[in-house]
Enzyme design. Structure first.
Site, PDB file in Angstrom:
ATOM      1  N   SER A 648       0.580  -1.278  -0.127  1.00 39.08           N
ATOM      2  CA  SER A 648       0.072   0.298   0.117  1.00 39.08           C
ATOM      3  C   SER A 648       1.096   1.097  -0.467  1.00 39.08           C
ATOM      4  CB  SER A 648      -0.950  -0.014   1.394  1.00 39.08           C
ATOM      5  OG  SER A 648      -2.046   0.694   1.189  1.00 39.08           O
ATOM      6  N   ASP A 721      -9.344  -4.516  -6.020  1.00 39.02           N
ATOM      7  CA  ASP A 721      -8.352  -4.287  -4.700  1.00 39.02           C
ATOM      8  C   ASP A 721      -9.676  -3.050  -4.504  1.00 39.02           C
ATOM      9  OD1 ASP A 721      -7.333  -2.159  -3.259  1.00 39.02           O
ATOM     10  OD2 ASP A 721      -5.596  -2.652  -3.523  1.00 39.02           O
ATOM     11  N   HIS A 755      -7.758  -5.461  -1.075  1.00 35.83           N
ATOM     12  CA  HIS A 755      -6.082  -4.814  -1.040  1.00 35.83           C
ATOM     13  C   HIS A 755      -5.481  -5.479   0.180  1.00 35.83           C
ATOM     14  CE1 HIS A 755      -4.119  -1.072  -0.140  1.00 35.83           C
ATOM     15  NE2 HIS A 755      -4.072  -1.291   0.643  1.00 35.83           N
TER      16      HIS A 755
END
Length: 778
Positions: A648, A721, A755
């Site tokens: 991330s 995601d 994610h």
């Protein structure tokens, strides 16, 4: 290609048994325990999924997609240390939402069936389980779908019996058209929003529910209140009234459902409306500054120590923290029978954050300011609404060393949280992390209400790392603590805070003995401008720095913004914490002979009026240069085999480091964002928009520097995601740029993954990709 598996040494670390669910009963003599599943399979991730209003919904079961629950439920008796299974439940089933009745005599839970959730319960005396109604619970929006009204009566959120599933129009009737509102306001890049009228109809159908009052003794059930999209339900302490929030139409195409228009009501015990508290519009046009709020009433809550008094807050600064104001928020109260005018209560100089109730002359209220990173804890008097509150603590929340802790709450007999008091109500209890230069040492303090003085009752001491979890509601001299050591996983104990008497509650064994004796060191160093840094260095068991050949090493980090350089260098971990290995973290590569420098400091400091992001690139470079120099000078890292990675925001950092330094043999960037013009209304701690600081957004986009990325870059991303700002297109576009520029890169898109990656096949393949990538030069 087909799914691959990493080397056996790494793969063996994936399927470790997680700690079980532990839910203490009100008497704290019994614990509901249930095992957690490891990882779902790809086939489970492929189950039907609707992407509606920011939610992922399983249309077959009216539940959030991908949540299996727990299995093998049982009850542990702390007096006898005996564990007994729940009886009468289907073999091999999964369960969700375990809850205790207020008197602790019953356990209720949901059974997961192929068509939906079904409420079951059992008596603590015999653990014989029985169902309550059919599997028609509506849990599409998440949260517990039932609640105890009393010890044998439940409010259950079922599907709306009048709703009919919409059928998609086969004929295309025309384009989808939307207009701007003409109002200023910013929203971040939300995902899975409503797109068409058919989406609207689907969301209405799957989210709409009807509450039923179910008698657990007779089995009778009747409708309660009106059908609708119920976003919140909370009973008053006397259980005569209910605070209910209904989502209202028209639905928005620009924000998720929790920002849709709604109305807040108080209903009586029969489900009839007593008072309408507020009708609020969709939250599409808030000011961009952090701490912006709506101008309508918000944050409705029952006062926990009063039979039926509701509180809320309202902005005094038009909801915009950029406006000058002596007070930003004011609380109001309305008391049973809710027919009078709201009573003005305390005014707060900063934005309202939280409240802890205790009694008429004692409550704790917290307000805060993002710009100053400031949090103020005040004592106030709910029964004297105009009395000025007194400051107990005024802290900078980035200053971990001076964090006084948080006041402890317990659950009262009315099943509401109230502050824990001692010494006939003269003292409160604080628990804190106890961060300090030598490492974290959690503590329990007693706080004298009259003087503000504190006395330390207990503190974690080496060689253990211990954390207080909660105090027993009916026996406040006892608390549950988790104890661990570097080589011993956390186990749970019941401790008498005055005498030190303890009872061990669990006996979990080391989950990966093959790495028990790996080396661990908390390394402290500094970057060139003097900012103090630290990181967690892990090396294989028999490795000796300076004697053995340097190792290939993986550096893993996640940037954090600070407004003060001294706070950025504070130590917030303990050298005595158990080395927990997650397959989504970098430590599995210890088993493959790598050194790992985990969570190495990546502070981004912007003091005074300077925003941290103005020098983001320069600071990540300084942080990395300091870490690499320290590891090479110590004889740990082979300078030709140093890899950097992150997930991330850590992936964003990784791309920048490869673009702006020549320190690394390669990089691993998972589920990142690389083009900040695709997140134009802010990201992370950046609250300014692209149009306010366009040069900053360009500079902070590693996509714009793809031509400078010379080290090989592995990009991994979940194909679905849903995280705000990290659409898969971020990795796709960067890979296309690197490919066109003749760079060395690889893109791995994991099917059906969000994610964070969930399926066992995906996790094993991710580790294979990382191991293979770093082995190219290792």
């Amino acid at each position: 290609m087909h799914y691959q598996t990493p080397s056996a040494a790494i793969a063996d670390l994936v399927n470790l048994k997680p700690d079980p669910l532990m839910l203490f009963g009100p008497d704290r003599k019994h614990i509901v325990m249930a095992d957690r599943p490891n990882y779902p399979s790809i086939e489970e991730l492929r189950e039907p999924k609707l992407k509606l209003a920011g939610r992922l919904i399983n249309p077959d079961t009216f539940t959030p997609h991908g949540h299996r629950g727990y299995f093998d439920p049982r009850v542990r008796n702390l007096d006898t240390e005996e564990e007994l299974p729940l009886r009468g439940v289907p073999a091999g089933a999964y369960f969700r939402y375990f809850n205790w009745s207020p008197n602790g005599k019953r356990i209720a839970f949901c059974l997961a069936t192929p068509t939906g959730l079904q409420l079951w319960s059992c008596s603590i005396d015999d653990l014989e389980c029985t169902p309550h109604g059919e599997a028609t619970i509506n849990n599409s929006l998440g949260g517990s779908p039932f609640d105890f009204v009393n010890d044998n009566t439940y409010l259950i959120r079922r599907r709306n019996p009048a709703a009919v599933r919409p059928v998609k129009e086969k004929k295309v009737l025309g384009p989808n058209v939307r207009d701007t509102s003409g109002k200023e306001g910013s929203n971040r890049t939300y995902t899975n929003l409503l797109q068409t009228q058919y989406d609207v109809d689907l969301f209405r159908y799957y989210s709409s529910g009807q509450l039923y009052l179910h008698d657990g003794v007779s089995g009778t059930e009747e409708k309660w209140g009106s059908a609708g999209i119920i976003a919140g339900l909370a009973a008053s302490p006397n259980y005569k009234y209910f605070l209910v929030t209904f989502v209202e139409e028209p639905f928005s195409f620009n924000v998720p459902y929790d920002k849709f228009a709604d109305r807040v009501e108080i209903l009586d015990e029969h489900g009839e409306r007593v008072v309408l508290l507020e009708e609020r519009p969709t939250m599409e046009h808030l000011p961009p500054a952090f701490g912006s709020v709506i101008t309508e009433r918000r944050r409705f809550t029952w006062r926990s120590d009063h039979p039926a008094q509701v509180f809320w807050t309202k902005a005094l600064d038009a909801g915009d923290p950029r406006n000058e104001a002596d007070f930003r928020d004011q609380l109001y109260a309305l008391t049973e029978p809710f027919t009078g005018e709201p009573e003005p209560s305390v005014k707060l100089p900063l934005r309202y954050g939280a409240v802890g109730w205790c009694r008429g002359d004692l409550a704790i209220i917290v307000d805060w300011s993002w710009k100053e990173r400031r949090q103020v804890t005040r004592r106030w008097w709910p029964d004297e609404p105009t009395r000025e509150p007194v400051i107990m603590y005024d802290v900078n929340w980035e200053d971990s060393y001076n964090d006084p802790g948080s006041f402890v709450s317990i659950t009262n007999p009315q099943d509401h949280n109230v502050l824990l008091t001692r010494d006939q109500g003269k003292k409160l209890v604080l628990t804190g992390s106890g961060h300090g230069p030598a490492g974290t040492q959690p503590f329990v303090d007693e706080y004298d209400i009259a003087t503000g003085a504190t006395e330390r009752l207990w503190q974690s001491t080496p060689p253990h790392f211990e954390r207080p979890l909660f105090f027993l509601d009916q026996h406040p001299d006892y608390f549950i603590l988790a104890r661990e050591q570097k080589t011993e996983r956390p186990n749970y104990f019941l401790r008498q805070i005055l005498t030190g008497e303890e009872t061990q509650l669990t006996h979990f064994e080391h989950p990966y003995p093959q790495l028990r004796d790996a080396n661990y060191e908390k390394v402290q160093y500094a970057r060139t401008d003097g900012v103090k840094l630290s990181g967690e260095l892990h090396t294989p068991q028999h490795f000796k720095a300076g004697e053995d050949a340097p190792l290939p090493i993986l550096l893993w980090a996640y940037p954090q913004e600070y407004k003060d350089a001294d706070n950025a260098g504070q130590v917030t971990t303990s050298p005595h914490q158990f080395t927990r290995i997650s397959p989504l973290a970098p430590l599995p590569f210890l088993a493959a002979g790598f050194a790992v420098f985990d969570d190495f400091a990546m502070p981004i400091v912007g003091e005074g009026d300077v925003e941290p992001n103005e020098t983001f690139v320069e600071q990540v470079r300084m942080n990395a240069e300091a870490a690499v120099k320290t590891l090479v000078d110590a004889g740990v890292a082979d300078p030709e085999r140093i890899y950097v990675g992150g997930h991330s925001y850590g992936a964003f950092m990784t791309a920048h480091l490869l673009a702006h330094t020549d320190l690394f043999a390669g990089g691993i960037a998972r589920s990142g964002a690389y083009n900040r013009t695709l997140t134009p209304f802010g990201f992370q701690a950046e609250e300014r928009s692209l149009w306010e600081v366009p040069d900053t957004y360009i500079k902070l986009s590693p996509f714009m520097y793809a031509d400078k990325i010379d080290a090989p870059l592995l990009l991994i991303h979940g194909e679905e995601d849903s995280n705000s700002g990290t659409y898969p297109v971020q990795s796709r576009r960067l890979f296309k740029a690197l490919n066109a520029l003749g760079k060395t890169a690889r893109l791995c898109l994991l099917p059906y993954e969000d994610h964070g990656y969930a399926a066992e096949e995906s996790i094993l393949h991710m580790l294979w990709e990382m191991e293979t990538w770093m082995s190219k030069k290792a």
